[in-house]
Write a protein that holds these residues in place. Structure first.
Motif, PDB file in Angstrom:
ATOM      1  N   THR A 196       0.808  -1.230   0.000  1.00 49.44           N
ATOM      2  CA  THR A 196       0.000   0.000   0.000  1.00 49.44           C
ATOM      3  C   THR A 196       0.835   1.271   0.000  1.00 49.44           C
ATOM      4  O   THR A 196       0.310   2.343  -0.275  1.00 49.44           O
ATOM      5  N   LEU A 197       2.128   1.191   0.329  1.00 53.57           N
ATOM      6  CA  LEU A 197       2.978   2.381   0.325  1.00 53.57           C
ATOM      7  C   LEU A 197       4.444   1.989   0.245  1.00 53.57           C
ATOM      8  O   LEU A 197       4.818   0.857   0.570  1.00 53.57           O
ATOM      9  N   SER A 198       5.252   2.924  -0.203  1.00 49.06           N
ATOM     10  CA  SER A 198       6.697   2.757  -0.264  1.00 49.06           C
ATOM     11  C   SER A 198       7.364   3.955   0.381  1.00 49.06           C
ATOM     12  O   SER A 198       6.886   5.094   0.255  1.00 49.06           O
ATOM     13  N   VAL A 199       8.458   3.697   1.079  1.00 45.90           N
ATOM     14  CA  VAL A 199       9.175   4.746   1.799  1.00 45.90           C
ATOM     15  C   VAL A 199      10.673   4.519   1.626  1.00 45.90           C
ATOM     16  O   VAL A 199      11.160   3.406   1.839  1.00 45.90           O
ATOM     17  N   SER A 200      11.398   5.566   1.282  1.00 44.28           N
ATOM     18  CA  SER A 200      12.850   5.484   1.217  1.00 44.28           C
ATOM     19  C   SER A 200      13.418   6.812   1.685  1.00 44.28           C
ATOM     20  O   SER A 200      13.173   7.858   1.059  1.00 44.28           O
ATOM     21  N   GLY A 201      14.129   6.805   2.814  1.00 42.37           N
ATOM     22  CA  GLY A 201      14.716   8.044   3.297  1.00 42.37           C
ATOM     23  C   GLY A 201      14.973   8.020   4.780  1.00 42.37           C
ATOM     24  O   GLY A 201      14.821   6.997   5.455  1.00 42.37           O
ATOM     25  N   THR A 202      15.366   9.181   5.299  1.00 40.27           N
ATOM     26  CA  THR A 202      15.694   9.359   6.708  1.00 40.27           C
ATOM     27  C   THR A 202      15.163  10.712   7.153  1.00 40.27           C
ATOM     28  O   THR A 202      15.125  11.661   6.364  1.00 40.27           O
ATOM     29  N   VAL A 203      14.771  10.811   8.403  1.00 43.44           N
ATOM     30  CA  VAL A 203      14.375  12.091   9.000  1.00 43.44           C
ATOM     31  C   VAL A 203      15.323  12.364  10.156  1.00 43.44           C
ATOM     32  O   VAL A 203      15.450  11.542  11.072  1.00 43.44           O
ATOM     33  N   ASP A 204      15.978  13.500  10.127  1.00 43.20           N
ATOM     34  CA  ASP A 204      16.984  13.836  11.140  1.00 43.20           C
ATOM     35  C   ASP A 204      16.568  15.105  11.862  1.00 43.20           C
ATOM     36  O   ASP A 204      16.682  16.210  11.314  1.00 43.20           O
ATOM     37  N   VAL A 205      16.048  14.965  13.071  1.00 39.62           N
ATOM     38  CA  VAL A 205      15.688  16.104  13.923  1.00 39.62           C
ATOM     39  C   VAL A 205      16.506  15.968  15.200  1.00 39.62           C
ATOM     40  O   VAL A 205      16.107  15.241  16.116  1.00 39.62           O
ATOM     41  N   PRO A 206      17.661  16.617  15.277  1.00 42.03           N
ATOM     42  CA  PRO A 206      18.560  16.414  16.422  1.00 42.03           C
ATOM     43  C   PRO A 206      17.888  16.698  17.756  1.00 42.03           C
ATOM     44  O   PRO A 206      17.177  17.698  17.917  1.00 42.03           O
ATOM     45  N   GLY A 207      18.076  15.774  18.692  1.00 46.21           N
ATOM     46  CA  GLY A 207      17.570  15.960  20.044  1.00 46.21           C
ATOM     47  C   GLY A 207      16.140  15.542  20.262  1.00 46.21           C
ATOM     48  O   GLY A 207      15.656  15.584  21.393  1.00 46.21           O
ATOM     49  N   ALA A 208      15.435  15.149  19.210  1.00 41.00           N
ATOM     50  CA  ALA A 208      14.029  14.753  19.351  1.00 41.00           C
ATOM     51  C   ALA A 208      13.938  13.245  19.519  1.00 41.00           C
ATOM     52  O   ALA A 208      14.288  12.490  18.621  1.00 41.00           O
ATOM     53  N   GLU A 209      13.473  12.805  20.680  1.00 40.16           N
ATOM     54  CA  GLU A 209      13.273  11.384  20.925  1.00 40.16           C
ATOM     55  C   GLU A 209      12.004  10.905  20.213  1.00 40.16           C
ATOM     56  O   GLU A 209      11.053  11.668  20.043  1.00 40.16           O
ATOM     57  N   PRO A 210      11.964   9.651  19.783  1.00 42.97           N
ATOM     58  CA  PRO A 210      10.746   9.156  19.127  1.00 42.97           C
ATOM     59  C   PRO A 210       9.560   9.193  20.088  1.00 42.97           C
ATOM     60  O   PRO A 210       9.651   8.698  21.211  1.00 42.97           O
ATOM     61  N   PRO A 211       8.444   9.785  19.670  1.00 49.38           N
ATOM     62  CA  PRO A 211       7.276   9.831  20.559  1.00 49.38           C
ATOM     63  C   PRO A 211       6.565   8.496  20.595  1.00 49.38           C
ATOM     64  O   PRO A 211       6.657   7.699  19.652  1.00 49.38           O
ATOM     65  N   PRO A 212       5.856   8.209  21.690  1.00 45.90           N
ATOM     66  CA  PRO A 212       4.977   7.038  21.685  1.00 45.90           C
ATOM     67  C   PRO A 212       3.939   7.176  20.577  1.00 45.90           C
ATOM     68  O   PRO A 212       3.495   8.290  20.259  1.00 45.90           O
ATOM     69  N   VAL A 213       3.558   6.057  19.983  1.00 44.60           N
ATOM     70  CA  VAL A 213       2.601   6.055  18.889  1.00 44.60           C
ATOM     71  C   VAL A 213       1.379   5.236  19.296  1.00 44.60           C
ATOM     72  O   VAL A 213       1.498   4.075  19.713  1.00 44.60           O
ATOM     73  N   LEU A 214       0.219   5.834  19.180  1.00 46.11           N
ATOM     74  CA  LEU A 214      -1.054   5.163  19.423  1.00 46.11           C
ATOM     75  C   LEU A 214      -1.804   5.042  18.103  1.00 46.11           C
ATOM     76  O   LEU A 214      -1.658   5.883  17.218  1.00 46.11           O
TER      77      LEU A 214
END
Length: 298
Positions: free
Chosen positions: A136-154
């Protein structure tokens, strides 16, 4: 059970931020923002973050079909940085009527879509390079936000398949229009079992509920019927209403005196809900009184 505000944003942008600030002053644990057809929930959370230094902030929920995982990961991590690490990211596939009727996209295989979305999104939120090719989808890449911890996902989930996916791949679920009985007898056991089988921690169950401390509950319910009645025609909500033996969304509103509202809140806690998001309804005075009363129940 933590108690927070479901900030619907009827009073404009500044009003939403002030509602969140008022919830913080009352000592509430969180404020979650919907993604409807007006304000962008993550942008409002990022704007509110510097104004409210303590309270947790969340979305309930961002529509997955409307945003590619790369775009959402960048936006969510930016909001996470702006809120000092207090963001909970609630996502969901929304409804066929909105995705196909509003966005002009296919709503085929929504459960597969959510599974693949999570498989791509979670590594992106961790800053990992991702090359995902799904059905259903394709993704290729990276997201770099220094200092941002991954948030919990609901994940918004009501049916057995999505609850299983939420337990396996996410940190919990967020529900709307679901009462304590269906949560305790169905939602909590389903998602908890799925998380256990996947070797994951016990999931969060975040439930939103319309409450009103009022002397005129019939008026409050009639108002909700007028405002939200058409949403009750969505297939997932029709199934949920039948499951609860209710005729309309207004029948899920807990409206009455303080004892009645307190007993309802206690039933959510007994059902295994970890976070109750209070959506106060009624007149301005009733909404203010209801939220203050809910804060005292923490």
């Amino acid at each position: 059970m933590r108690i927070g505000l479901y900030a619907t944003g009827q009073a404009g942008l500044e009003g939403i931020v002030e509602d969140i600030a008022a919830a913080e002053r009352l000592g509430l644990d969180s404020a979650f923002l919907p993604q409807l057809t007006a304000w962008d929930a993550l942008t409002v959370a990022a704007l509110a973050g510097p104004r409210v230094p303590r309270i947790g902030l969340g979305t309930a929920v961002v529509r997955t079909y409307a945003q590619h995982p790369l775009a959402l990961a960048g936006q969510a991590l930016t909001a996470q940085a702006a809120t000092g690490g207090r963001l909970t990211l609630g996502i969901g596939p929304s409804h066929r009527e909105i995705v196909e009727g509003g966005y002009g996209l296919s709503y085929d295989r929504p459960a597969r879509h959510v599974r693949e979305y999570l498989q791509a999104l979670r590594p992106l939120l961790r800053g990992e390079s991702t090359d995902f090719r799904g059905e259903t989808l394709s993704v290729s890449g990276t997201v770099d936000v220094p200092g941002a911890e991954p948030p919990p996902v609901l994940v918004s989930a009501l049916g057995p398949v999505l609850l299983g996916i939420a337990g396996e791949l996410a940190d919990g679920t967020v529900t709307v229009w679901a009462g304590p009985e269906v949560l305790g007898e169905y939602v909590v056991p389903k998602i908890t079992d799925a998380a256990k089988r996947a070797g994951r921690p016990a999931p969060r169950v975040v439930a939103s509920a319309m409450l009103s401390v009022t002397a005129d509950p019939d008026r409050v319910r009639a108002d909700i019927r007028g405002r939200f009645g058409t949403a009750g025609e969505f297939a997932s909500y029709r199934r949920l209403l039948r499951q609860q033996g209710k005729a309309g969304l207004e029948d899920t509103v807990a409206a009455g005196d303080e004892d009645f509202v307190a007993a309802t809140v206690a039933r959510f806690a007994a059902a295994g809900v970890t976070d109750l998001l209070v959506s106060p309804v009624g007149t301005d005075e009733e909404r203010e009184r209801t939220l203050a009363f809910a804060a005292r129940l923490r």
